[in-house]
Design a protein around this motif. Structure first.
Motif, short mmCIF file in Angstrom:
data_model
loop_
_atom_site.label_atom_id
_atom_site.label_comp_id
_atom_site.label_asym_id
_atom_site.label_seq_id
_atom_site.Cartn_x
_atom_site.Cartn_y
_atom_site.Cartn_z
N LEU B 230 0.84 -1.25 -0.09
CA LEU B 230 0.01 -0.10 -0.04
C LEU B 230 1.01 1.25 0.02
O LEU B 230 1.86 1.41 0.85
N GLN B 231 0.81 2.15 -1.04
CA GLN B 231 1.58 3.30 -1.18
C GLN B 231 0.91 4.21 0.18
O GLN B 231 -0.58 4.60 -0.03
N MET B 232 1.70 4.53 0.97
CA MET B 232 0.95 5.29 2.18
C MET B 232 0.94 6.85 1.94
O MET B 232 0.51 7.67 2.79
N GLY B 233 1.94 7.54 1.24
CA GLY B 233 2.26 8.60 0.85
C GLY B 233 3.18 9.01 0.04
O GLY B 233 3.85 8.00 -0.27
N THR B 234 3.17 10.19 -0.50
CA THR B 234 4.19 10.58 -1.56
C THR B 234 4.70 12.06 -1.24
O THR B 234 3.86 12.69 -0.93
N SER B 235 5.91 12.30 -1.78
CA SER B 235 6.57 13.44 -1.86
C SER B 235 6.93 13.58 -2.99
O SER B 235 8.00 12.91 -3.55
N HIS B 236 6.71 14.82 -3.59
CA HIS B 236 7.16 15.07 -5.13
C HIS B 236 8.09 16.20 -5.18
O HIS B 236 7.72 17.27 -4.76
N ASN B 237 9.03 16.15 -5.88
CA ASN B 237 9.98 17.30 -6.37
C ASN B 237 9.49 17.61 -7.78
O ASN B 237 9.55 16.83 -8.71
N LEU B 238 8.69 18.60 -7.80
CA LEU B 238 8.16 18.88 -9.21
C LEU B 238 9.12 19.60 -10.13
O LEU B 238 8.75 20.24 -11.32
N GLY B 239 10.42 19.90 -9.74
CA GLY B 239 11.44 20.59 -10.47
C GLY B 239 10.84 22.12 -10.92
O GLY B 239 10.12 22.78 -10.01
N ASP B 240 11.25 22.42 -12.25
CA ASP B 240 10.41 23.61 -12.49
C ASP B 240 9.38 23.57 -13.42
O ASP B 240 8.83 24.71 -14.02
N HIS B 241 8.80 22.43 -13.49
CA HIS B 241 7.86 22.25 -14.40
C HIS B 241 6.46 22.98 -14.10
O HIS B 241 6.12 23.52 -15.07
N PHE B 242 6.09 22.90 -13.03
CA PHE B 242 5.13 23.60 -12.57
C PHE B 242 5.28 25.41 -12.47
O PHE B 242 4.36 26.02 -12.91
N ALA B 243 6.25 25.68 -12.23
CA ALA B 243 6.73 27.13 -12.12
C ALA B 243 6.69 27.75 -13.46
O ALA B 243 6.14 28.61 -13.84
N LYS B 244 7.27 26.94 -14.63
CA LYS B 244 7.10 27.37 -15.79
C LYS B 244 5.78 27.18 -16.39
O LYS B 244 5.34 28.33 -17.21
N ALA B 245 5.15 26.50 -16.03
CA ALA B 245 3.60 26.31 -16.83
C ALA B 245 2.63 27.27 -16.21
O ALA B 245 1.76 27.98 -16.53
N TYR B 246 2.89 27.69 -14.82
CA TYR B 246 1.96 28.60 -14.26
C TYR B 246 2.79 29.90 -13.81
O TYR B 246 2.24 30.83 -13.09
N ASP B 247 4.10 30.37 -14.46
CA ASP B 247 4.76 31.37 -14.24
C ASP B 247 5.10 31.99 -12.90
O ASP B 247 4.78 33.09 -12.36
N ILE B 248 5.91 30.99 -12.21
CA ILE B 248 6.11 31.48 -10.85
C ILE B 248 7.61 31.95 -10.96
O ILE B 248 8.61 31.24 -11.07
N GLN B 249 7.77 33.18 -10.86
CA GLN B 249 8.95 33.84 -11.27
C GLN B 249 9.56 34.67 -9.87
O GLN B 249 8.65 35.39 -9.48
N TYR B 250 10.69 34.87 -9.73
CA TYR B 250 10.88 35.89 -8.66
C TYR B 250 12.50 36.45 -8.83
O TYR B 250 13.08 36.00 -10.00
N GLN B 251 12.53 37.71 -8.50
CA GLN B 251 13.69 38.33 -8.96
C GLN B 251 14.60 38.02 -7.89
O GLN B 251 14.48 37.82 -6.74
N SER B 252 15.79 37.42 -8.28
CA SER B 252 16.97 36.97 -7.44
C SER B 252 17.80 38.01 -6.67
O SER B 252 17.42 39.20 -7.06
N LYS B 253 18.63 37.64 -5.70
CA LYS B 253 19.63 38.71 -5.19
C LYS B 253 20.38 39.48 -6.22
O LYS B 253 20.71 40.64 -6.00
#
Lengths: 481, 481
Positions: B230-253
């Protein structure tokens, strides 16, 4: 510099007296309580808003459990046929239901309503679970989301989706159902007055305003600062209406098959909107201490001076250990910016700790509600803060009560009623007829709010404020959210 | 009489070894954990089941908050256009979405999916909220219901609607996102092992089995008593896939505009099903003490004898005050009936208090997991119970671990794999190709479960257990729920 920042900040919020709706919108967004989503009629509750909801939930849930209620979870979807079993109920809720008509690629044989409230599904389960008087009372509650398709929405006050709790109980007799209805009403009153610092008028709704399918609806009405009413919660005695529609029968001690009597009662995230509109001021939110996400904000003053930051952090840690919701702001903003920021966020107490305070073994406390400054010796800080938060609570409650009383009038004539509802609540005699209620609404924009539990008796010969026929009750009228 | 009742009771539950699925169904219904509703694919979680969920929530939520996550709430509905922005994601979830197509009487211009998971709506909000590196990391979580339209359902394990939490975070760098992904995986492991007493294998999912749209999915796999996973839980590293699809950008230092890296992680009411299938026995549930709704049931024996009921009630009150979840059963059922009832409900410790016990200033404790009897002096009851509950936890964990180890084999040949997955988990070398994975699934019914964090390295020259080509990793195969 700090002064300028101050001013800049405050002017970001519309004036409460000039434009109350805009003030509300400014406050909830700038304090990051809530945001609009791209989804029609649905809001995003951001962490600062959601934390208030969590604190409300904890304190309500403890009260429900103390009186023997247990939490459960029932399905989100209600088949149309099930919704239709109680005639008045479906008439009230079907027009504003969101309908699921497809599951994956497949068109459903029967469409499913996203629950607008759960009497129908819960009663259908109670019908399976109740057999004998030994199974009664059934005392359940659920915390969940519900959906009512709304055309015109405002965050917390009226949105297509909102969060709430809905209690559902089944009893042997009509008397027990009425007792439960009033017990839960009183639980809500206690919570609203003693946790949210909001005075409420408890009373019974008119036939027109009662819950669709109820025998009687009891409500808690609060006055917002613009004089309008907000229904903060309701407790319904459903009589045997739902028991008959959903066949909840039990075998009595005497061996007879009898219908149950049921109740339901709920409060929602709408209370957050009420809390904001009752207590807020031109500087922003004023959080009642018992649901404030942050009760005490510690600000190091002249934080570059040796020992200041350490002392402020030490105080914050002490306060957290002592059970306060305390935080420190050691960001590099100016003190003026911070004063404004935390005032806007409505934190009940600001503690300022600077080099001179440390020297004198004291802190400066500033009350959010009155902006009054107090000097508190460090050694008695936790003790004094406990008392101070209680004092703020009482003072906020009394202020709200005074506003309500100053904006409530008794109307002898229809002219007085019309004037009164422009400003606040009006108490008047009423004949009890829906027609009169509808005409008053059409002419003034005001609705009946409730027949108060205390003070709805009429004098002999009293006549309706509108039609002049014999009055049946005294009732509150007001414009409402 | 009591004996007969005993037997009558136990035979109401199917044998765990002869018919595990029927045993599961019998247990969850007869213990009133859950019930079927009239709503396709949806379950009703009854108070005894919901209480377990509340205890799970409390302990997980505290862990999330300790690591800086805040709760929030996002809309139930996701417009189709929003769902479609991440190509892999929509492919994975659209086929099992429930679609709202009508609001009230009105046909919607765009249909709305009832959230199957909330990456899309949350990322669209993050895109508004994130401007600068100062806004990062964003660490949020929500407790909510989700819907995935399922054809074949089983309460807790797979239902069209279920309850869960979903964490969603945004970070500056890929490394920070990976660190968060592993931190949350470890939080889950800690919770499952130290609260639910369930040993889990942590590892990475294959490309085929990973979350739709993820860069990498990490999982926690538990073995049920029938040898299935039984898969009891999952933790996903989504990389930059969703950030690119939904445009989550930040201004770096450095002033550059950069995409965020995001994660998501979730566990659900499914864990309740896992807890039941890992620990239960032929008498019914065996509740792990740290989420047991009732940890101690006090039974007065010969309750009609003077002083017995009073003493039992006194003990229950003492235990409650000391922080135990304790109840007393003073119903007029026979002791035999009560033994069975509370064993079926899985209460970790039964305390029997009779006239002789009172005389000897002792109680008889019976452990649910081993049915072992212990005599405990009344004066040291709270202390001994604390230790006993811990001991039961450890013993349940070790028993589950021993079962898992006894049913796990290393397969050198495909024949060994085929035999092994009939009984439990199989570790084998694998070439990493989806084709091989699909063929093995078609031929054996087993899927890849995970490449374990420890032990996925292969020896030089190792070949795939199925195709004989060079192996890339060691991986677990098993039939799964």
């Amino acid at each position: 510099m700090a002064k300028n920042k101050n001013e800049e900040f405050v002017t970001q919020i519309a004036s409460r007296t000039e434009n109350f709706p805009q003030w509300y919108t400014d406050v909830i967004r700038k304090t990051e309580m809530v945001d609009y989503s791209g989804v029609p009629g649905c809001m995003v509750i951001r962490p600062y808003g959601y934390r208030v909801w969590e604190l409300m939930q904890q304190q309500l849930d403890a009260r429900f459990k103390e009186t023997g209620h247990e939490n459960a979870y029932f399905p989100l979807f209600i088949p149309e046929s099930l919704l239709k079993k109680e005639a008045e109920h479906v008439e009230g809720f079907a027009p504003e239901a969101a309908w699921v008509t497809m599951g994956g690629e497949e068109v459903l044989q029967e469409r499913l309503a996203v629950r607008p409230t759960s009497e129908t599904i819960i009663c259908s389960m109670y019908s399976k679970w109740v057999e004998s008087y030994k199974d009664l009372p059934l005392l359940m509650n659920q915390w969940c989301n519900v959906v009512r398709w709304e055309k015109s929405t405002r965050p917390f006050l009226r949105t297509s989706e909102f969060l709430w709790q809905e209690g559902h109980t089944a009893h042997e007799t009509a008397e027990e159902a009425q007792k439960e209805t009033m017990q839960q009403l009183n639980t809500y009153r206690d919570f609203m007055e003693n946790v949210l610092a909001i005075p409420v008028i408890c009373g019974r709704k008119s036939e027109k305003e009662k819950f669709a399918g109820a025998y009687a609806t009891f409500t808690l009405e609060a006055m917002m600062q613009d004089g309008k009413a907000l229904q903060m919660g309701t407790s319904h005695n459903l009589g045997d209406h739902f028991a008959k529609a959903y066949d909840i029968q039990y075998q009595s001690k005497e061996g007879k098959l009898e219908y149950c009597y049921t109740t339901s009662w709920g409060v929602s995230t709408r209370m957050i909107g009420g809390m904001i509109m009752v207590h807020g001021d031109d500087r922003g939110l004023v959080m009642p201490p018992r649901v404030a996400p942050i009760q005490v904000i510690v600000l190091p003053i002249a934080a570059h001076k040796p020992g200041v930051l350490e002392k402020a952090a030490e105080l914050r840690d002490q306060l957290k250990l002592a059970g306060f919701r305390a935080q420190m702001d050691d960001s590099d903003h100016s003190p003026g910016w911070k004063f404004n920021q935390w005032e806007m966020k409505g934190v009940p107490v600001r503690l300022e700790v600077g080099p001179r305070d440390i020297e004198n073994n004291q802190v400066v406390a500033v009350r959010r509600d009155t902006l009054e400054k107090l000097v508190i010796p460090m050694d008695s800080l936790a003790e004094r803060l406990t008392a101070l938060l209680d004092e703020i609570h009482v003072s906020m409650f009394n202020k709200a009560l005074a506003i309500r009383e100053s904006k409530t009038v008794d109307a002898e004539t229809y002219e007085e009623l019309k004037q009164g509802v422009q400003n606040g609540f009006v108490r008047a005699n009423w004949c009890g007829c829906t027609d009169c209620e509808l005409e008053i609404k059409a002419e003034t924009g005001a609705t009946t709010r409730c027949m108060p539990l205390e003070g709805s008796e009429i004098e002999e010969g009293a006549v309706c404020v509108h039609c002049g026929k014999p009055a049946k009750t005294r009732i509150y009228f007001a414009k409402a959210y």
